[in-house]
Enzyme design. Structure first.
Site, short mmCIF file in Angstrom:
data_model
loop_
_atom_site.label_atom_id
_atom_site.label_comp_id
_atom_site.label_asym_id
_atom_site.label_seq_id
_atom_site.Cartn_x
_atom_site.Cartn_y
_atom_site.Cartn_z
N PHE A 261 0.82 -1.22 0.00
CA PHE A 261 0.00 0.00 0.00
C PHE A 261 0.86 1.27 0.00
O PHE A 261 0.43 2.32 -0.47
CB PHE A 261 -0.85 0.06 1.27
CG PHE A 261 -2.02 -0.89 1.31
CD1 PHE A 261 -3.03 -0.83 0.36
CD2 PHE A 261 -2.15 -1.82 2.34
CE1 PHE A 261 -4.13 -1.68 0.42
CE2 PHE A 261 -3.24 -2.67 2.41
CZ PHE A 261 -4.23 -2.60 1.45
N THR A 292 -2.12 -6.55 -6.96
CA THR A 292 -2.04 -5.40 -6.05
C THR A 292 -2.52 -5.83 -4.68
O THR A 292 -3.17 -6.86 -4.53
CB THR A 292 -3.01 -4.28 -6.47
OG1 THR A 292 -4.36 -4.75 -6.31
CG2 THR A 292 -2.77 -3.86 -7.88
N ASP A 293 -2.25 -5.03 -3.68
CA ASP A 293 -3.00 -5.18 -2.45
C ASP A 293 -4.38 -4.54 -2.71
O ASP A 293 -4.63 -3.90 -3.73
CB ASP A 293 -2.29 -4.54 -1.25
CG ASP A 293 -2.77 -5.18 0.06
OD1 ASP A 293 -3.83 -5.84 0.05
OD2 ASP A 293 -2.09 -5.02 1.09
N TYR A 294 -5.25 -4.72 -1.77
CA TYR A 294 -6.67 -4.38 -1.83
C TYR A 294 -6.90 -2.90 -2.20
O TYR A 294 -6.63 -2.02 -1.38
CB TYR A 294 -7.22 -4.66 -0.45
CG TYR A 294 -8.68 -4.93 -0.31
CD1 TYR A 294 -9.14 -6.20 0.00
CD2 TYR A 294 -9.61 -3.91 -0.41
CE1 TYR A 294 -10.48 -6.45 0.20
CE2 TYR A 294 -10.94 -4.15 -0.23
CZ TYR A 294 -11.38 -5.42 0.08
OH TYR A 294 -12.71 -5.67 0.27
N THR A 295 -7.34 -2.65 -3.41
CA THR A 295 -7.61 -1.29 -3.94
C THR A 295 -6.38 -0.38 -3.97
O THR A 295 -6.51 0.85 -3.95
CB THR A 295 -8.75 -0.55 -3.18
OG1 THR A 295 -8.37 -0.36 -1.81
CG2 THR A 295 -10.06 -1.29 -3.22
#
Ligand code: NOJ
Length: 747
Positions: A261, A292-295
């Site tokens: 992130f 990716t990480d979450y969003t």
């Protein structure tokens, strides 16, 4: 082509290659990897741009929530062929249902990958990763990862978002619980063990899952330990401290990487082509896919790095991100970016290729339902062998921090007052990120551990983990007064570590310290058992109680394991892989700090003008590598095979270790070196080897290490990984705080 299906298409294709291969066995051998690439070519040739984009899209099924939910329409996208993978969908029936849509209702029938956060066990839960790292037992970590994979795969999963290989030196950061601790050398070996455990030898084996090295990179160095915060560090530190565990994961053939992130030196990791292209692909030759990480693509807008979501998607894709987790940016914007030539179709093809390759390697094109098997689910989940490993792992993870007057192990004839908010707990004991772990019923509390072993005890909760209610203090004080020894099980709630769980105060929360103070007044000896996901400030407890048992969050069979340790049925052998500070003001503090021009012990210096605090000493409360046993070990002086080491050469270091106590025990024998000077300054010491040994009482053994010139390399002032000539000091001991005993010269 509606209703046609790539499953049939690829079966035909593989038959074709199989026959070609057979016909030509004498003259040419078609490698299976080449066959897969050719099959991928054929599929890509059939795909529309929309279908290609679909492969790069990952959505949560919303069965579990592991982040903000932006979009709930995943089943519609699935039917439209707009998704290549799903996470948080579990169970063989549910995953079969979703897979059926992908395979039978989409134009090309490309199977889905199912992902999940299988961090420290699936249904059988092992100690939190930082706890398990304290065992320094790589085979054990490989074993628990392989059991986690087996249970997860039995519920239809193909992919875990683990291991987290972030080095962290900051206990304020809640996610320190998910890693292996503060040391790069140890962290790299643990990364390798965990990847090997999850993935096994063959990805097509239906008892294994794809691993994911996360969070790339330097997520553990968030400023002030605040989750998702900025990372700003020198390239030397990045390359020397934070990147090697990721490289170790690649060397173990990790299938996937997850971007972090955070921003790194001004560029968010998810749009960082230095990390994703220059290092990951060009230097390390990674050929799996990057998610990716979450969003985290979307988050490049609030980071202030992308103008809008479309721009963010372009930055991510062009930097090398192949799959978008939950953000919907690739799904909603990539087509326009391709039409405007802001993303080249060849780059999209590359991403699709990397994703399809792993679908082939998992064997999903041959049998998309191979992981959705109800019988496996029933036979494998919570198998009794898994529970035994859970107990073994918990026992080996426990670190004995203090044991004054040998109050431990407890004498079975003594009457115990079992007190504390976590003594009768089945909920917090399995820790954060516990996948499908059962929080009521299967997990064993310490109270149940005592009951199962018929221990003589009385119980009072005393107080909650948090809050200010003293109503139950008296009952606890009463039983403490009439008992021979008090065992207090205290600590953090499981929600106090893990994601989004940073703390600025590292003390025991709520009224727990006050309860300890009240119990202390009874005069009955106190043993404190702790559950926590980070190093705590235990200065008060260390001054007050007689023994401290660091049990982390020990997992499903934790209550049995703690009981085993308290009563001496298992002699504790865990050693810290993170430093415990004296107070939060010392943070960041780690054993391999850099030196200073004014060290505390600088000869001839006026004692005021040296690098220190005026209110607390520099040393930590409990150092890296530290942990007591019910026995004692004596170390002989290390014997070096030579006092000089040359390029490509090696020297051996031999040390005799003797068990000088009254019981058998295990010891983690650790080798540290110090490079006296370099073209860039070097740490005060560095771990370069360790061996875990078992010794009967009175027995001795010789422990041998090899130091090679490779072990001495570091990133120099030109950012080259190289050796420099000079003198090195070393010691071999059971903790990082020992003194140097020997030296050698690198010529
Ligand atoms: C966010 C976390 O940072 C990451 O570690 C996790 O794998 C994903 N959410 C998916 O749950």
């Amino acid at each position: 082509m509606k209703n046609s299906n790539i499953y049939i298409f690829t079966a035909l294709l593989s038959a074709l290659f199989f026959s070609c291969n057979n016909a030509n066995t004498k003259t040419s051998v078609v490698k299976s990897d080449d066959i897969i690439e050719q099959k991928i070519d054929s599929i890509i040739a059939l795909m529309t741009v929309d279908e290609k984009i679909g492969q790069t899209v990952l959505y949560s099924s919303i069965e579990d929530i592991t982040g903000p939910v932006l979009d709930k329409n995943y089943t519609t996208y699935l039917k439209n062929g707009q998704m290549g993978a799903i996470f948080n969908a579990t169970g063989s029936a549910f995953t079969r249902k979703l897979q059926k849509i992908a395979v039978e209702e989409t134009r090309l029938g490309i199977p889905l990958i199912f992902g999940y956060d299988v961090i420290h066990g699936y249904k059988t839960i092992f100690p939190i990763p930082m706890g398990e790292a304290s065992s320094w037992d790589l085979e054990l970590m490989k074993k628990t990862a392989s059991i986690a994979a087996k249970e997860a795969a039995a519920e239809g999963l193909h992919w875990t978002f683990a291991p987290m290989v972030d080095i962290s030196r900051d206990p304020r950061w809640g996610r320190i619980a998910e890693g292996a601790g503060e040391d790069t050398y140890l962290g790299s070996l643990i990364a390798k063990a965990r990847v090997e455990g999850f993935q096994g030898k063959n990805l097509a084996d239906k008892h294994t899952v794809l691993a994911c090295a996360k969070h790339y990179a330097a997520y553990g160095a968030a400023q002030a330990g605040r989750d998702y915060h900025t990372v700003d560090m020198s390239l030397n530190t990045l390359k020397e401290v934070y990147l090697p565990p990721f490289k170790a994961a690649i060397d173990a053939d990790v299938a996937t990487f997850m971007t972090a992130f955070n921003e790194l030196n001004g560029v968010p990791a998810t749009g960082n082509s230095f990390l994703l292209k220059d290092i990951l692909r060009d230097e390390w030759k990674f050929n799996g896919f990057v998610v990716t990480d979450y969003t985290s693509i979307n988050e490049m807008v609030p980071h202030g790095f992308a103008e809008d979501l479309k721009h963010a998607g372009e930055l991510a894709m062009n930097a090398g991100v192949d799959m978008d987790m939950q953000g919907g940016v690739y799904k909603n914007h990539m087509k326009a970016s391709i039409e405007e030539n802001k993303i080249k179709i060849s780059r999209l093809d590359e991403a699709v290729r990397d994703i399809l390759r792993l679908k082939f390697k998992l064997g999903l094109f041959e049998d998309p339902y191979k992981y959705c098997n109800e019988a496996d689910e029933a036979n494998i989940i919570l198998h009794k062998d898994h529970l035994e490993v859970s107990r073994e792992a918990a026992r080996k993870s426990i670190v004995l921090l203090k044991n004054e007057n040998n109050v431990l192990p407890l004498d079975a004839s003594k009457k115990v007052a079992l007190i504390g908010p976590l003594a009768d707990d089945q909920f917090h004991i399995i820790g954060n990120w516990a996948a499908k772990g059962d929080r009521d019923g299967i997990a064993v509390s310490v109270k149940e551990g005592f009951e199962a072993q018929n221990k003589a005890f009385s119980y009072a909760k005393g107080c909650d983990i948090e809050g200010g209610d003293t109503a139950n203090f008296n009952e606890a004080i009463k039983i403490a007064k009439t008992s021979d020894v008090v065992v207090m099980v205290m600590g953090e709630s499981e929600r106090m570590s893990g994601e989004a769980a940073s703390r600025t105060d590292l003390k025991l929360p709520g009224l727990q310290q006050q309860l300890i103070a009240e119990i202390k007044k009874t005069g009955t000896p106190i043993v404190l058992v702790l559950y926590n996901g980070r190093p705590l400030n235990l200065t008060y407890e260390n001054q007050t109680v007689d023994a401290i048992v660091e049990a982390w969050f020990p997992g499903t069979d934790g209550g049995h394991a703690v009981t085993d340790v308290l009563y001496g049925d298992y002699n504790p052998s865990g050693k810290l892989t993170v430093t415990f500070p004296r107070n939060v003001g010392q943070v960041p503090i780690h054993y391999n700090m850099k030196r200073t021009g004014r060290p505390e012990d600088l000869e001839g210096a006026h004692s005021r003008y040296v690098s220190k605090y005026i209110d607390v000493e520099n040393s930590p409360l409990f150092p890296f590598g530290y942990g007591l046993s019910y026995t004692t070990f004596e170390y002989g002086e290390p014997q070096l095979s030579s006092n000089t080491l040359s390029n490509n050469g090696s020297i051996t270091v031999k040390t005799t270790v003797t068990n000088t106590g009254n019981v058998a025990g295990e010891e983690v024998v650790q080798l540290y070196i110090k490079d006296r000077f370099g073209s860039v300054t070097r740490p005060v010491k560095e771990l370069k080897g360790f061996k875990k040994i078992t010794l009967e009482k009175g027995a001795s053994t010789t422990v041998e290490f090899t130091i090679t010139s490779e072990d001495l390399k570091f990133y120099n002032n030109k950012l080259e990984f190289a050796n420099e000539t000079g003198d090195y000091d070393l010691f071999v001991a059971g903790s990082s705080d020992a003194n140097f005993t020997s030296s050698f010269t690198y010529k």
